[in-house]
Design a protein around this motif. Structure first.
Motif, PDB file in Angstrom:
ATOM      1  N   CYS A 241     -34.578 -66.813 -49.848  1.00  0.00           N
ATOM      2  CA  CYS A 241     -34.331 -65.380 -50.027  1.00  0.00           C
ATOM      3  C   CYS A 241     -33.658 -64.775 -48.803  1.00  0.00           C
ATOM      4  O   CYS A 241     -33.718 -65.307 -47.692  1.00  0.00           O
ATOM      5  N   VAL A 242     -32.998 -63.644 -49.049  1.00  0.00           N
ATOM      6  CA  VAL A 242     -32.412 -62.796 -48.018  1.00  0.00           C
ATOM      7  C   VAL A 242     -33.072 -61.428 -48.158  1.00  0.00           C
ATOM      8  O   VAL A 242     -33.230 -60.920 -49.268  1.00  0.00           O
ATOM      9  N   ALA A 243     -33.478 -60.831 -47.050  1.00  0.00           N
ATOM     10  CA  ALA A 243     -34.166 -59.538 -47.084  1.00  0.00           C
ATOM     11  C   ALA A 243     -33.564 -58.605 -46.042  1.00  0.00           C
ATOM     12  O   ALA A 243     -33.170 -59.042 -44.955  1.00  0.00           O
ATOM     13  N   ALA A 287     -46.170 -56.388 -51.884  1.00  0.00           N
ATOM     14  CA  ALA A 287     -46.168 -57.529 -50.968  1.00  0.00           C
ATOM     15  C   ALA A 287     -47.185 -58.551 -51.454  1.00  0.00           C
ATOM     16  O   ALA A 287     -48.115 -58.216 -52.201  1.00  0.00           O
ATOM     17  N   ALA A 288     -47.010 -59.791 -51.022  1.00  0.00           N
ATOM     18  CA  ALA A 288     -47.972 -60.834 -51.351  1.00  0.00           C
ATOM     19  C   ALA A 288     -49.329 -60.471 -50.761  1.00  0.00           C
ATOM     20  O   ALA A 288     -49.425 -59.999 -49.625  1.00  0.00           O
ATOM     21  N   ALA A 289     -50.389 -60.702 -51.520  1.00  0.00           N
ATOM     22  CA  ALA A 289     -51.730 -60.301 -51.093  1.00  0.00           C
ATOM     23  C   ALA A 289     -52.227 -61.083 -49.882  1.00  0.00           C
ATOM     24  O   ALA A 289     -53.095 -60.615 -49.144  1.00  0.00           O
ATOM     25  N   ALA A 293     -45.757 -62.547 -46.426  1.00  0.00           N
ATOM     26  CA  ALA A 293     -44.477 -61.867 -46.205  1.00  0.00           C
ATOM     27  C   ALA A 293     -44.410 -61.289 -44.796  1.00  0.00           C
ATOM     28  O   ALA A 293     -43.417 -61.473 -44.076  1.00  0.00           O
ATOM     29  N   GLN A 294     -45.477 -60.596 -44.404  1.00  0.00           N
ATOM     30  CA  GLN A 294     -45.488 -60.004 -43.062  1.00  0.00           C
ATOM     31  C   GLN A 294     -45.386 -61.079 -41.983  1.00  0.00           C
ATOM     32  O   GLN A 294     -44.722 -60.883 -40.963  1.00  0.00           O
ATOM     33  N   SER A 318     -41.398 -56.704 -50.361  1.00  0.00           N
ATOM     34  CA  SER A 318     -41.244 -57.092 -51.763  1.00  0.00           C
ATOM     35  C   SER A 318     -40.100 -58.086 -51.951  1.00  0.00           C
ATOM     36  O   SER A 318     -40.029 -58.774 -52.970  1.00  0.00           O
ATOM     37  N   GLN A 319     -39.209 -58.181 -50.964  1.00  0.00           N
ATOM     38  CA  GLN A 319     -38.026 -59.025 -51.075  1.00  0.00           C
ATOM     39  C   GLN A 319     -38.280 -60.485 -50.692  1.00  0.00           C
ATOM     40  O   GLN A 319     -37.377 -61.320 -50.817  1.00  0.00           O
ATOM     41  N   ILE A 320     -39.479 -60.802 -50.240  1.00  0.00           N
ATOM     42  CA  ILE A 320     -39.754 -62.144 -49.713  1.00  0.00           C
ATOM     43  C   ILE A 320     -40.256 -63.072 -50.806  1.00  0.00           C
ATOM     44  O   ILE A 320     -41.286 -62.815 -51.442  1.00  0.00           O
ATOM     45  N   TRP A 321     -39.520 -64.171 -51.021  1.00  0.00           N
ATOM     46  CA  TRP A 321     -39.959 -65.213 -51.943  1.00  0.00           C
ATOM     47  C   TRP A 321     -39.323 -66.533 -51.522  1.00  0.00           C
ATOM     48  O   TRP A 321     -38.108 -66.634 -51.390  1.00  0.00           O
ATOM     49  N   GLY A 322     -40.129 -67.540 -51.273  1.00  0.00           N
ATOM     50  CA  GLY A 322     -39.600 -68.830 -50.832  1.00  0.00           C
ATOM     51  C   GLY A 322     -39.244 -68.802 -49.367  1.00  0.00           C
ATOM     52  O   GLY A 322     -39.833 -68.059 -48.565  1.00  0.00           O
TER      53      GLY A 322
END
Length: 400
Positions: A241-243, A287-289, A293-294, A318-322
Motif C-alpha cells: 500500500c501507499v498512504a 484503523a486496525a484494532a 497501522a500506527q 485507514s489506508q494501511i493494508w499489507g
C-alpha cells in the motif's frame, strides 16, 4: 520471449477511465510502462471503467469481467492497482471468499497468475467523509465536487463563479432549498466552460453518480466492519500500500498567502473536506484494532501522527493494508499524478502538501519493485514446468 506483464488500474470515488477527453490515470500508465521497459519487459496497463460510486461488489464484478476478457491465455503475471475505493475492488476480486454477482468461475481462471495487489489511499477501514456524503446535503455536495474535479483536472482551473458557489454552499449546508440552487448553479457553470462533447460526457457521468451511490454507505466506518470480516487475502499474493496525509497546521496562514483566486477557493474546499474526514468516532477509529497501522507509520516516518491525519478524503491509518511501501505528504489525488508542475501535471485542490515529481517517481519505483517481488513469490509457489522464462534483471528487495 516472456509474456507481457498485465497491470489493471481501478479508480476511486472521484476517478474514471476517460472523461471529457481526459485520462485520469495517464501519469500512472506512463510511469508503470516506463519502469517495466527499463527492465527489458513489456507491460500492458489497462484501466477499468467502473461506476464511480456503485457498490464495491458491483465494481469488483466489472473489474473481474475486464480482466477475464483481456488477460489472454499465457502465463504472464497480473497485477492490480486500486486507488481509493478501487483498492477495495482489488481486494474483493482477489479474495478466496468472494462471490461476485454474474461472474462465472471460468472468468476467474487468471487468479493463479495474480502476483500483487497495490492499494493507494484506500479506505480499508472506512472514512468519516462517507457519512457526510450519505446525507442529502452531502450527496449534492459530492455531485458538485465531482464536476469541479473533472473540470479542474482538464482545464487547470474551473470558472471562479462555480468555485465561489461551491464555497458558499459549504457554508449553507443547513439551508436545503437555497443550497440546492447554489449547487445546481455551480454544476451549470462548470459544464458551460467545456466543449459540447465534454459537457455531455460530464453530465452523463454525473447522472451515473447520482443514480447509484451504493459505495457511499459501504465506505462509512461502521459498514466497513462487514467488509473486513468477509474479505480475505489470497495466499501467495503480495499486498502492498501507499498512504498519504496533508498538512493540517497553519492552514489559514497558507490559504491567506495564496495569490490565485482559484487556489484560495480550492484550498477552502479542501480544508472543509479535510475537517469532515477528521471527525473520527472512537468506536470506529478507521484503523486496525491491534495498532499495527500506527506502528508501521511510526517506523516509516520516525514519529507518531495524530489519529485525525488524512489526505482530505481518507484517514491515514485507514489506508494501511499489507506492506507499506511509501508514506508521506500528499493529498488524495496528488498520489496518482494530479499535482502542480511541468509534464502535464494538473492539481486537484490546493492542499499545501507540496507533492512534486521527485516524490511521485519514488512512489512509482517502490510500487514496481514490490510488484517484482510479488512475481518472484508467485514463481516460488508455481511448479518450474509452468513458469515462463523472464528476461528481467533481479529486483531490488527490502522495499520500505
Amino acid at each position: 520471449m516472456s509474456p507481457p506483464v498485465r497491470i489493471y488500474l481501478s479508480p476511486g470515488m472521484f476517478g474514471f477511465a476517460r472523461l471529457a477527453s481526459f485520462e485520469y490515470f495517464e501519469h500512472l500508465v506512463v510511469a508503470l510502462e516506463d519502469r517495466f521497459r527499463q527492465r527489458g519487459r513489456v507491460a500492458k496497463v489497462l484501466v477499468c471503467d467502473v461506476h464511480p460510486t456503485a457498490s464495491v461488489c458491483r465494481r469488483a464484478a466489472k473489474l473481474a469481467h475486464m480482466i477475464a476478457a483481456t488477460a489472454g491465455d499465457d502465463d504472464g503475471p497480473i497485477h492490480v492497482v486500486g486507488h481509493s475505493t478501487g483498492g477495495l475492488d482489488a481486494r474483493l476480486v482477489a479474495s478466496p471468499t468472494a462471490r461476485l454477482p454474474g461472474v462465472a468461475r471460468k472468468e476467474l481462471a487468471w487468479l493463479p497468475r495474480l502476483s500483487s495487489i497495490t492499494t493507494m489511499n484506500t479506505p480499508h477501514y472506512g472514512t468519516p467523509l462517507a457519512a457526510f456524503f450519505a446525507t442529502v446535503s452531502g450527496q449534492r455536495m459530492l455531485y458538485a465536487i465531482s464536476a469541479l474535479t473533472v473540470t479542474a483536472l482538464k482545464l487547470g482551473a474551473p470558472p471562479l463563479a462555480a468555485t465561489s458557489a461551491l464555497v458558499a454552499a459549504f457554508g449553507r449546508l443547513s439551508i436545503g432549498n437555497f443550497e440546492l440552487e447554489i449547487i445546481n448553479r455551480a454544476v451549470d457553470a462548470v459544464a458551460k466552460v467545456l466543449d459540447e462533447a465534454s459537457s455531455r460526457e460530464l453530465r452523463t457521468w454525473l447522472d451515473l453518480l447520482r443514480g447509484d451511490q451504493g459505495a457511499i454507505v459501504q465506505l462509512m466506518p461502521e459498514a466497513m466492519d462487514l467488509f473486513q470480516a468477509g474479505v480475505e487475502d489470497r495466499p501467495g499474493v503480495r499486498y502492498q500500500c501507499v498512504a498519504t496525509y496533508a498538512p493540517s497546521n497553519a492552514v489559514r496562514d497558507w490559504i491567506a498567502a495564496l495569490r490565485s483566486p482559484w487556489s484560495a477557493m480550492s484550498a477552502t474546499i479542501f480544508t472543509a473536506l479535510y475537517n469532515l474526514t477528521s471527525r473520527l468516532d472512537e468506536r470506529y477509529p478507521c484503523a486496525a484494532a491491534d495498532g499495527a497501522a500506527q506502528a508501521k507509520l511510526k517506523a516509516m516516518l520516525g514519529e507518531a501522527l495524530p489519529p485525525t491525519a488524512n489526505d482530505g478524503v481518507v484517514p491515514l491509518t485507514s489506508q494501511i493494508w499489507g506492506d507499506l511501501v511509501w508514506v508521506g505528504k500528499a493529498d488524495h489525488l496528488d498520489i496518482v499524478g494530479h499535482f502542480p508542475g511541468a509534464g502535464g501535471h494538473t492539481d486537484w485542490l490546493a492542499s499545501g502538501a507540496r507533492f512534486q515529481r521527485v516524490r511521485f517517481d519514488v512512489v512509482m519505483d517502490r510500487i514496481v519493485s514490490g510488484m517484482i517481488v510479488g512475481e518472484e513469490l508467485r514463481d516460488a509457489r508455481s511448479p518450474a514446468s509452468e513458469r515462463a522464462p523472464k528476461s528481467a534483471p533481479p529486483s531490488v528487495r527490502g522495499v520500505s
